[in-house]
Design a protein around this motif. Structure first.
Motif, PDB file in Angstrom:
ATOM      1  N   VAL A  99       0.879  -1.170   0.000  1.00  0.00           N
ATOM      2  CA  VAL A  99       0.000   0.000   0.000  1.00  0.00           C
ATOM      3  C   VAL A  99       0.914   1.216   0.000  1.00  0.00           C
ATOM      4  N   ARG A 100       0.906   1.954  -1.079  1.00  0.00           N
ATOM      5  CA  ARG A 100       1.791   3.108  -1.215  1.00  0.00           C
ATOM      6  C   ARG A 100       1.178   4.347  -0.573  1.00  0.00           C
ATOM      7  N   LYS A 144      -9.393   9.249   1.187  1.00  0.00           N
ATOM      8  CA  LYS A 144      -9.349   8.366   2.345  1.00  0.00           C
ATOM      9  C   LYS A 144      -8.811   7.013   1.906  1.00  0.00           C
ATOM     10  N   CYS A 145      -7.967   6.421   2.732  1.00  0.00           N
ATOM     11  CA  CYS A 145      -7.421   5.094   2.432  1.00  0.00           C
ATOM     12  C   CYS A 145      -8.497   4.048   2.702  1.00  0.00           C
ATOM     13  N   ILE A 146      -8.786   3.217   1.709  1.00  0.00           N
ATOM     14  CA  ILE A 146      -9.812   2.191   1.854  1.00  0.00           C
ATOM     15  C   ILE A 146      -9.206   0.789   1.917  1.00  0.00           C
ATOM     16  N   ILE A 147      -7.929   0.732   2.263  1.00  0.00           N
ATOM     17  CA  ILE A 147      -7.220  -0.539   2.370  1.00  0.00           C
ATOM     18  C   ILE A 147      -6.901  -0.807   3.828  1.00  0.00           C
ATOM     19  N   GLU A 176      -3.934  12.973  -4.722  1.00  0.00           N
ATOM     20  CA  GLU A 176      -4.814  12.288  -3.773  1.00  0.00           C
ATOM     21  C   GLU A 176      -4.879  13.049  -2.449  1.00  0.00           C
ATOM     22  N   MET A 177      -3.750  13.571  -1.997  1.00  0.00           N
ATOM     23  CA  MET A 177      -3.745  14.358  -0.759  1.00  0.00           C
ATOM     24  C   MET A 177      -4.540  15.645  -0.941  1.00  0.00           C
TER      25      MET A 177
END
Length: 63
Positions: free
Chosen positions: A12-13, A25-28, A19-20
């Motif tokens: 996960v990078r 939002k991170c969905i991982i 994106e910022m």
């Protein structure tokens, strides 16, 4: 090549600047070698996958 096997890794990078800028939002989520993709619109439709190696490089601390 009998007996040969393939090892699979996933990472996960961190978010990129675009994106910022969009307050993404991170969905991982990762737990051990299981990686889960969260569906924010349908929480019961999350997908989980198992990999030989899982690496968390995202900048958020929750994983």
């Amino acid at each position: 090549m009998s007996g040969a096997s393939v090892k699979v890794a996933v990472r996960v990078r961190p978010f990129n600047s675009r994106e910022m800028g969009k307050d993404s939002k991170c969905i991982i989520q990762m737990s051990g070698n299981t990686t889960t993709i969260l569906n924010p619109k349908q929480p019961k439709e999350n997908k989980s996958f198992n990999f030989d190696y899982s690496y968390w490089s995202h900048t958020s601390v929750s994983h």
